[in-house]
Design an enzyme around this catalytic site. Structure first.
Site, PDB file in Angstrom:
ATOM      1  N   TYR A 133      17.323  -7.050  42.465  1.00 40.35           N
ATOM      2  CA  TYR A 133      16.250  -6.197  42.658  1.00 40.35           C
ATOM      3  C   TYR A 133      16.087  -7.333  43.978  1.00 40.35           C
ATOM      4  O   TYR A 133      15.328  -7.827  43.708  1.00 40.35           O
ATOM      5  CB  TYR A 133      16.244  -6.061  41.476  1.00 40.35           C
ATOM      6  CG  TYR A 133      14.793  -4.693  41.836  1.00 40.35           C
ATOM      7  CD1 TYR A 133      15.654  -3.174  41.245  1.00 40.35           C
ATOM      8  CD2 TYR A 133      13.810  -4.907  42.022  1.00 40.35           C
ATOM      9  CE1 TYR A 133      14.373  -2.786  42.000  1.00 40.35           C
ATOM     10  CE2 TYR A 133      12.534  -3.958  41.922  1.00 40.35           C
ATOM     11  CZ  TYR A 133      13.398  -2.785  42.027  1.00 40.35           C
ATOM     12  OH  TYR A 133      11.950  -1.489  41.973  1.00 40.35           O
ATOM     13  N   TRP A 141      12.565  -6.291  47.114  1.00 37.47           N
ATOM     14  CA  TRP A 141      12.021  -5.272  48.248  1.00 37.47           C
ATOM     15  C   TRP A 141      12.644  -5.512  49.603  1.00 37.47           C
ATOM     16  O   TRP A 141      12.760  -4.916  50.677  1.00 37.47           O
ATOM     17  CB  TRP A 141      10.328  -4.470  47.980  1.00 37.47           C
ATOM     18  CG  TRP A 141      10.161  -3.629  47.161  1.00 37.47           C
ATOM     19  CD1 TRP A 141      10.655  -3.357  46.257  1.00 37.47           C
ATOM     20  CD2 TRP A 141       9.672  -2.803  47.937  1.00 37.47           C
ATOM     21  NE1 TRP A 141      10.228  -2.350  45.642  1.00 37.47           N
ATOM     22  CE2 TRP A 141       9.517  -1.363  46.718  1.00 37.47           C
ATOM     23  CE3 TRP A 141       9.400  -2.010  49.233  1.00 37.47           C
ATOM     24  CZ2 TRP A 141       9.194   0.122  46.768  1.00 37.47           C
ATOM     25  CZ3 TRP A 141       8.833  -0.817  49.344  1.00 37.47           C
ATOM     26  CH2 TRP A 141       8.853   0.081  48.735  1.00 37.47           C
TER      27      TRP A 141
HETATM   28  N1  LIG Z   1       3.587  -7.554  35.806  1.00 36.51           N
HETATM   29  C1  LIG Z   1       4.190  -5.983  36.201  1.00 36.51           C
HETATM   30  N2  LIG Z   1       5.181  -6.597  36.871  1.00 36.51           N
HETATM   31  C2  LIG Z   1       5.793  -5.738  37.881  1.00 36.51           C
HETATM   32  C3  LIG Z   1       5.128  -4.496  38.508  1.00 36.51           C
HETATM   33  C4  LIG Z   1       3.961  -3.791  37.523  1.00 36.51           C
HETATM   34  O1  LIG Z   1       3.623  -3.035  37.858  1.00 36.51           O
HETATM   35  N3  LIG Z   1       4.017  -4.770  36.506  1.00 36.51           N
HETATM   36  N4  LIG Z   1       5.972  -3.787  39.305  1.00 36.51           N
HETATM   37  C5  LIG Z   1       7.416  -3.766  39.658  1.00 36.51           C
HETATM   38  C6  LIG Z   1       7.508  -2.800  40.346  1.00 36.51           C
HETATM   39  S1  LIG Z   1       7.817  -1.642  40.705  1.00 36.51           S
HETATM   40  C7  LIG Z   1       8.866  -3.936  41.344  1.00 36.51           C
HETATM   41  S2  LIG Z   1       9.808  -2.639  42.131  1.00 36.51           S
HETATM   42  C8  LIG Z   1       8.907  -5.254  41.649  1.00 36.51           C
HETATM   43  C9  LIG Z   1       9.075  -5.259  42.983  1.00 36.51           C
HETATM   44  O2  LIG Z   1       9.483  -7.167  43.015  1.00 36.51           O
HETATM   45  P1  LIG Z   1       9.959  -7.522  44.427  1.00 36.51           P
HETATM   46  O3  LIG Z   1      11.213  -6.368  45.244  1.00 36.51           O
HETATM   47  O4  LIG Z   1      11.468  -9.178  44.143  1.00 36.51           O
HETATM   48  O5  LIG Z   1       8.990  -8.248  45.084  1.00 36.51           O
HETATM   49  P2  LIG Z   1       9.057  -8.434  46.036  1.00 36.51           P
HETATM   50  O6  LIG Z   1       7.266  -9.417  46.440  1.00 36.51           O
HETATM   51  O7  LIG Z   1       9.185  -7.645  47.646  1.00 36.51           O
HETATM   52  O8  LIG Z   1      10.316  -9.570  46.871  1.00 36.51           O
HETATM   53  C10 LIG Z   1      10.966  -9.884  47.969  1.00 36.51           C
HETATM   54  C11 LIG Z   1      11.701 -10.966  48.339  1.00 36.51           C
HETATM   55  O9  LIG Z   1      12.309 -11.254  49.434  1.00 36.51           O
HETATM   56  C12 LIG Z   1      11.820 -11.596  50.222  1.00 36.51           C
HETATM   57  N5  LIG Z   1      12.909 -11.164  51.765  1.00 36.51           N
HETATM   58  C13 LIG Z   1      11.659 -10.293  52.587  1.00 36.51           C
HETATM   59  N6  LIG Z   1      12.696 -10.006  53.493  1.00 36.51           N
HETATM   60  C14 LIG Z   1      13.742 -10.163  52.999  1.00 36.51           C
HETATM   61  C15 LIG Z   1      15.387 -11.121  54.135  1.00 36.51           C
HETATM   62  O10 LIG Z   1      15.574 -10.157  55.030  1.00 36.51           O
HETATM   63  N7  LIG Z   1      16.524 -11.475  53.497  1.00 36.51           N
HETATM   64  C16 LIG Z   1      16.051 -12.144  52.263  1.00 36.51           C
HETATM   65  N8  LIG Z   1      16.714 -12.980  51.586  1.00 36.51           N
HETATM   66  N9  LIG Z   1      15.069 -12.561  51.715  1.00 36.51           N
HETATM   67  C17 LIG Z   1      14.334 -10.736  51.797  1.00 36.51           C
HETATM   68  C18 LIG Z   1      10.548 -12.210  49.925  1.00 36.51           C
HETATM   69  O11 LIG Z   1      10.174 -13.464  50.873  1.00 36.51           O
HETATM   70  C19 LIG Z   1      10.667 -11.920  48.898  1.00 36.51           C
HETATM   71  O12 LIG Z   1      10.942 -13.060  48.189  1.00 36.51           O
HETATM   72  O13 LIG Z   1       7.802  -5.901  40.372  1.00 36.51           O
HETATM   73  C20 LIG Z   1       7.881  -5.275  39.347  1.00 36.51           C
HETATM   74  N10 LIG Z   1       6.865  -6.123  38.035  1.00 36.51           N
HETATM   75  N1  LIG Z   2      -0.586  -2.013  49.169  1.00 34.90           N
HETATM   76  C1  LIG Z   2       0.946  -1.790  47.682  1.00 34.90           C
HETATM   77  N2  LIG Z   2       1.550  -0.513  47.554  1.00 34.90           N
HETATM   78  C2  LIG Z   2       2.636  -0.896  46.892  1.00 34.90           C
HETATM   79  C3  LIG Z   2       3.042  -1.605  46.126  1.00 34.90           C
HETATM   80  C4  LIG Z   2       2.315  -2.946  46.099  1.00 34.90           C
HETATM   81  O1  LIG Z   2       3.006  -4.039  46.079  1.00 34.90           O
HETATM   82  N3  LIG Z   2       1.449  -2.939  46.938  1.00 34.90           N
HETATM   83  N4  LIG Z   2       4.262  -1.408  45.493  1.00 34.90           N
HETATM   84  C5  LIG Z   2       5.125  -0.093  45.740  1.00 34.90           C
HETATM   85  C6  LIG Z   2       6.110   0.101  44.745  1.00 34.90           C
HETATM   86  S1  LIG Z   2       7.407  -0.959  44.514  1.00 34.90           S
HETATM   87  C7  LIG Z   2       5.932   1.207  43.499  1.00 34.90           C
HETATM   88  S2  LIG Z   2       7.195   1.119  42.659  1.00 34.90           S
HETATM   89  C8  LIG Z   2       4.697   1.923  43.680  1.00 34.90           C
HETATM   90  C9  LIG Z   2       4.173   1.567  42.172  1.00 34.90           C
HETATM   91  O2  LIG Z   2       3.585   2.852  41.632  1.00 34.90           O
HETATM   92  P1  LIG Z   2       2.493   3.329  40.509  1.00 34.90           P
HETATM   93  O3  LIG Z   2       2.950   2.721  39.204  1.00 34.90           O
HETATM   94  O4  LIG Z   2       1.802   4.390  40.090  1.00 34.90           O
HETATM   95  O5  LIG Z   2       0.989   2.232  40.569  1.00 34.90           O
HETATM   96  P2  LIG Z   2       0.057   1.261  39.769  1.00 34.90           P
HETATM   97  O6  LIG Z   2      -0.618   0.154  40.699  1.00 34.90           O
HETATM   98  O7  LIG Z   2       0.938   0.181  39.166  1.00 34.90           O
HETATM   99  O8  LIG Z   2      -0.449   2.070  38.984  1.00 34.90           O
HETATM  100  C10 LIG Z   2      -0.832   3.217  39.270  1.00 34.90           C
HETATM  101  C11 LIG Z   2      -2.339   3.543  38.753  1.00 34.90           C
HETATM  102  O9  LIG Z   2      -2.140   3.089  37.369  1.00 34.90           O
HETATM  103  C12 LIG Z   2      -3.703   3.028  36.674  1.00 34.90           C
HETATM  104  N5  LIG Z   2      -2.946   3.085  34.823  1.00 34.90           N
HETATM  105  C13 LIG Z   2      -2.643   1.736  34.199  1.00 34.90           C
HETATM  106  N6  LIG Z   2      -2.209   1.753  33.072  1.00 34.90           N
HETATM  107  C14 LIG Z   2      -2.241   3.572  33.193  1.00 34.90           C
HETATM  108  C15 LIG Z   2      -2.872   3.766  32.304  1.00 34.90           C
HETATM  109  O10 LIG Z   2      -1.619   3.803  30.833  1.00 34.90           O
HETATM  110  N7  LIG Z   2      -2.655   5.200  32.052  1.00 34.90           N
HETATM  111  C16 LIG Z   2      -3.723   6.086  33.358  1.00 34.90           C
HETATM  112  N8  LIG Z   2      -3.726   7.149  33.425  1.00 34.90           N
HETATM  113  N9  LIG Z   2      -3.263   5.288  34.628  1.00 34.90           N
HETATM  114  C17 LIG Z   2      -2.903   3.769  33.827  1.00 34.90           C
HETATM  115  C18 LIG Z   2      -3.545   1.475  37.466  1.00 34.90           C
HETATM  116  O11 LIG Z   2      -4.695   1.549  37.064  1.00 34.90           O
HETATM  117  C19 LIG Z   2      -2.911   2.042  38.199  1.00 34.90           C
HETATM  118  O12 LIG Z   2      -4.700   2.546  39.354  1.00 34.90           O
HETATM  119  O13 LIG Z   2       3.311   1.220  44.385  1.00 34.90           O
HETATM  120  C20 LIG Z   2       4.672   0.608  46.017  1.00 34.90           C
HETATM  121  N10 LIG Z   2       2.578   1.170  46.334  1.00 34.90           N
HETATM  122 MO   LIG Z   3       8.362  -0.617  42.391  1.00 30.22          MO
END
Ligand SMILES: Nc1nc2c(c(=O)[nH]1)N[C@H]1C(S)=C(S)[C@@H](COP(=O)(O)OP(=O)(O)OC[C@H]3O[C@@H](n4cnc5c(=O)[nH]c(N)nc54)[C@H](O)[C@@H]3O)O[C@H]1N2
Ligand SMILES: Nc1nc2c(c(=O)[nH]1)N[C@H]1C(S)=C(S)[C@@H](COP(=O)(O)OP(=O)(O)OC[C@H]3O[C@@H](n4cnc5c(=O)[nH]c(N)nc54)[C@H](O)[C@@H]3O)O[C@H]1N2
Ligand SMILES: [Mo]
Length: 835
Positions: A158, A160
């Site tokens: 998994y 990005w």
């Molecule tokens: N506590 C907490 N944890 C969360 C979340 C949260 O809200 N709270 N959100 C979750 C969500 S929604 C997501 S999507 C995940 C995200 O988790 P990830 O998608 O694992 O996060 P990234 O930091 O985007 O990791 C991408 C990795 O790919 C590498 N990379 C970039 N380009 C390339 C390439 O071309 N080739 C290779 N081999 N590697 C490459 C980058 O250097 C990096 O290490 O985290 C989750 N974790």
């Molecule tokens: N700059 C930036 N943009 C991103 C990403 C990133 O890493 N950086 N990640 C991307 C990815 S993979 C994803 S999945 C999306 C995530 O998109 P979301 O999941 O919508 O984003 P979050 O930042 O986890 O949370 C959004 C808001 O929810 C609020 N929140 C937390 N707990 C609660 C709750 O219990 N109730 C309510 N009502 N609100 C709450 C947080 O304070 C925050 O302001 O964003 C994408 N966009």
């Molecule tokens: Mo995500």
């Protein structure tokens, strides 16, 4: 509507006026030529001039001087600045030059020491030749396949990764593992797992990844816009393909629209700050949104301010839900007062919201954080139910949208032709194909990875079926960072020590790379050629991603590594189809080009779509125009118009407030209609295990862990640690001052963070963004301190429920104290010993 077309044109005019870029012919060094043996193509590298490329954070214009990136900015000069776009040069080296520079193996793994697995993350590394690395990996994959079959290899991988339809690392891995005979994959994602599994039962679609009622319609018709648990001004800085900024531009228009804007969020997010006095912040206790919604609905019910006709004609099962609302069976009417006690919002406010929503055209724009929680299936189901009671679903500017905060949802659709991309291919051997067919459940819910590694053979429930965990003996991870993204890092560390081998490709020495046995050094996107579209829902533009600089001498494209592994496994030709990088790109582009030729679709400026050679030579994004239908799109309008002719994809064809399908599953964690269910840890629980609720949303100045190793860090790091936001009163009670180093801890682990004292967080709540690189103080010790502040050391690794098995990153409680020990040196961005 015309206004928008006009704006698009202006945007194009800007792209048109850039001066011609000097192209200098340059034959690349041998290492950039394809391993596939197609070594005739040369490409042009700009030594002094401008190069256009793209990343998740948008189309980029890079200024190159003497072969080095000296400036990085938005390709479209007229758009809202996006700070993520200016640090490309840092990504070439990373802080402390933490690029992986050569293929490397862990010492005790190489020496086949019996305890080598124990040393993962705590070992020395040894450089080996590329050829030797290929041999080590291909031999090991063959061994595992022979002994365990496809079930022995976890390739879920998994992550990005980077933008680009060709150098799409995860798909490239899947292509290699599929052709080689299959692998264990990952179901769902970390983003919206709970919502994307429940929504098909309720609405017949994923909902979270679909086009929203278009922004022009919202701006024209909505009276009230509720940004519910979303932070679009941050989260719209990126997109899954590459952002085109449209979402940010529309939220700017919303700010100036004079509409009533409400933000329901425990924390005063950057979006709420952005709206200034134009929006009202309603701070809610984390994890209690379903209770608030119930309080609103109960008020609507008893005041008779709800749409009975809509419920009758378009929904199923309200009568059961109504009994629950009234507390007929549990003796607990879900009154505004009851809700207020749970969610912390005053009773009167809840009553006021009920009236406001019912009496005005209201659009709910919900984010996903509240479904990344325990029982995360409930909030979006409840919000659909609330919208159904209001009765505006399918009307212009009414109802709900679950993707306005993500990848520019609601930005009007074009009819642009779509470019191709690398595919996962097919299993090559007939025999393997048969085993794959037999073992139908070759995928586990992504966030159950640690549980799976620890409990091979265990059977879990998932969306009406059962999955038996396979016995994984090899992990292959590319383009993701589980030691940052997965919940409960210390459990993951234990789980990670089970398989015989862990292979990782990354650009940098990430915490995950440090936890591997074999790593390959991968090129950055700025060291290769690619293509991407923008507008995940709208298909607005096609961006060229032209190589900007020479690559590091020993680095490889993921494609090259997999090509050589395929060669070692006897299927190189099938893997590469005998095509070079540029030939693939031309083919992908031509998929769209041929379609444009056939249908006569032109660019937004009226010109024909250029052929590939011209497009590549011009090195500029090309943009299509939204269609009138795209601009006028109203989600569920057709269903509303005729629910018989246009039924939903649910069993009843209607919105299922009560789901018989889910009823049959008999899941404890997900009843047959949406409810308030106490999460495992929350502020109002009887005996809280810790003092503070931890909220870990997405970082404003990173994409997860990506961009951590750039100077952007200087803008947010506190005492060289990840920041923790603490309410002033809480800080006072704990004797913590701004800039202090704080130890945040619970029974799952401990981390160091830097204090930001601010009333943007309410009392009893703290915020630590997800995405800080895990940095163990003593990797040999259990539950060692993370020196950098990775929130996931403290989060819970449990499934949302048996239904979706989504992660619950945002349900957790922690303690904090001023850190009194000696402050350890940060090593998050330092390569490991030997590297
Ligand atoms: N506590 C907490 N944890 C969360 C979340 C949260 O809200 N709270 N959100 C979750 C969500 S929604 C997501 S999507 C995940 C995200 O988790 P990830 O998608 O694992 O996060 P990234 O930091 O985007 O990791 C991408 C990795 O790919 C590498 N990379 C970039 N380009 C390339 C390439 O071309 N080739 C290779 N081999 N590697 C490459 C980058 O250097 C990096 O290490 O985290 C989750 N974790
Ligand atoms: N700059 C930036 N943009 C991103 C990403 C990133 O890493 N950086 N990640 C991307 C990815 S993979 C994803 S999945 C999306 C995530 O998109 P979301 O999941 O919508 O984003 P979050 O930042 O986890 O949370 C959004 C808001 O929810 C609020 N929140 C937390 N707990 C609660 C709750 O219990 N109730 C309510 N009502 N609100 C709450 C947080 O304070 C925050 O302001 O964003 C994408 N966009
Ligand atoms: Mo995500």
């Amino acid at each position: 509507m015309k206004k928008i077309n006009q704006e698009r044109r202006t945007l194009l005019k800007y792209t048109g006026i850039f001066a011609a870029v000097p192209f200098i012919n340059q034959v690349l060094d041998k290492s950039t030529l394809l391993a596939a043996g197609l070594n005739h193509f040369t490409t042009d590298l700009v030594i002094n001039g401008e190069v256009y490329t793209a990343a998740h954070w948008g189309a980029l214009k890079l200024t190159i001087k003497e072969g080095k990136i000296i400036k990085s900015q938005n390709a479209f000069d007229n758009l809202t600045p996006n700070p993520l776009q200016n640090f490309t040069a840092d990504l070439i080296d990373g802080i402390n030059t933490n690029r992986i520079k050569a293929p490397m193996v862990r010492k005790s793994y190489l020496e086949k020491k019996s305890n080598h697995k124990e040393l993962r993350g705590a070992d020395e590394w040894v450089e080996i030749s590329y050829e030797k690395a290929i041999k080590l990996v291909s031999d090991e994959i063959k061994r595992v396949r022979k002994q365990k079959g496809p079930n022995g290899i976890y390739g879920g991988s998994y992550g990005w990764k980077s933008s680009g339809n060709f150098h799409n690392s995860r798909t490239l891995l899947h292509r290699f593992l599929t052709m080689g005979g299959g692998f264990v994959g990952g179901l769902g994602d970390y983003s919206a797992s709970a919502a994307q599994v429940i929504m098909p039962h309720v609405l017949g679609t994923l909902e979270v990844y679909e086009q929203q009622t278009s922004w022009p319609i919202v701006l024209e018709h909505s009276k009230v816009v509720v940004i519910w648990g979303a932070n679009p001004m941050d989260t719209l800085r990126i997109a899954w393909t590459s952002t085109d900024n449209q979402g940010l531009e529309y939220f700017k228009k919303l700010k100036e629209s004079g509409k009533k804007i409400l933000c329901i969020d425990p924390i005063k997010s950057n979006t709420i700050e952005f709206f200034e006095d134009k929006a009202e912040w309603i701070s809610i206790t984390p994890n209690t949104d379903t209770a608030l919604m119930l309080g609103i609905m109960h008020t609507m019910l008893i005041t008779q301010k709800y749409d009975k006709n809509f419920l009758e004609e378009y929904t199923e099962g309200f009568e059961v839900f109504e009994k629950y609302l009234l507390g007929k069976e549990d003796n607990t009417p879900k009154t505004a007062k009851w809700a207020s006690q749970i969610c912390g919002i005053p009773e009167n406010k809840i009553k006021e919201l009920a009236k406001l929503f019912f009496e005005n055209r209201t659009m709910f724009m919900a984010g996903w954080n509240m479904q990344r929680q325990h029982h995360g299936e409930q909030p979006h189901w409840m919000l659909v139910t609330l919208s159904a009671m209001i009765g505006q679903i399918g009307l212009p500017g009414g109802g709900f949208g679950f993707s306005y905060h993500y990848s520019n949802g609601g930005s009007p659709s074009t009819n642009a032709p779509v470019i191709g991309g690398i595919s996962i291919g097919k299993v090559l051997s007939k025999e393997e194909e048969k085993t794959l067919m037999d073992g139908a459940e070759l995928a586990i819910p992504v966030a159950r990875i640690a549980d799976c590694l620890l409990n091979a053979g265990k059977t879990i429930k998932y969306n009406g079926r059962e999955i038996t965990y396979p016995d994984i003996d090899l992990i292959y991870w590319v383009g993701g960072n589980p030691f940052v993204h997965h919940q409960d890092t210390n459990t993951l560390i234990k789980a990670w020590k089970k398989p015989s081998s862990v292979i990782v490709h990354d650009i940098y020495w990430t915490p995950t790379a440090k936890m591997a046995d074999i790593v390959f050094p991968i090129t950055t996107p700025y060291e290769r050629n690619d293509l991407t579209m923008s507008g995940d829902y709208s298909n607005l533009s096609i961006y060229p991603m032209k190589q900007a600089i020479k690559r590091l001498p020993k680095s490889k494209h993921d494609f090259e590594v997999f090509t050589d592994l395929a060669k070692a496994c006897g299927f190189e030709k099938q893997y590469t189809e005998n095509k070079s990088e540029m030939q693939w790109l031309e083919e992908f582009y031509n998929t769209a080009y041929n379609q444009a030729q056939k249908t006569g679709i032109t660019l937004a400026d009226g010109n024909n779509m250029p052929d590939f050679k011209t497009f590549w030579k011009n090195n500029r994004p090309i943009t299509f125009a939204p269609t009138p239908e795209g601009e006028e799109f109203i989600r569920y309008a057709d269903f509303r118009e005729d629910p018989i002719l246009n039924p939903l994809g649910t069993p009843s064809g209607k919105i299922e407030i009560y789901s018989k399908t889910i009823e049959k599953m008999q899941y404890e964690g997900c009843p047959a209609f949406p409810q308030w269910i106490e999460p495992i840890e929350w502020k109002g629980m009887k005996n809280p295990p810790a003092e503070f609720v931890l909220v870990s949303p997405h970082p404003s100045l990173r994409l997860h862990s990506q961009l951590s190793n750039t100077r952007l860090r200087e803008q947010y790091a506190i005492s060289n640690r990840e920041p923790i936001w603490i309410n002033p009163q809480d800080a006072k009670n704990k004797g913590i001052k701004n800039g202090d180093i704080v130890r945040a801890f619970n029974k799952r682990g401990q981390i160091l963070v830097g204090a930001v004292i601010s009333d943007i967080v309410p009392k009893g709540v703290v915020r630590i963004y997800e995405g800080a690189w895990y940095d163990p103080e003593n990797p040999k010790e259990n539950n060692t301190l993370c020196k950098n502040g990775n929130a996931n050391v403290l989060t819970i690794d449990l499934p949302s429920s048996e239904l979706a098995n989504g992660n619950i990153a945002n349900t957790a409680m922690i303690n904090i104290e001023k850190y009194k020990g000696t402050i350890p040196k940060l090593t998050a961005f330092t390569p490991p010993k030997g590297a």
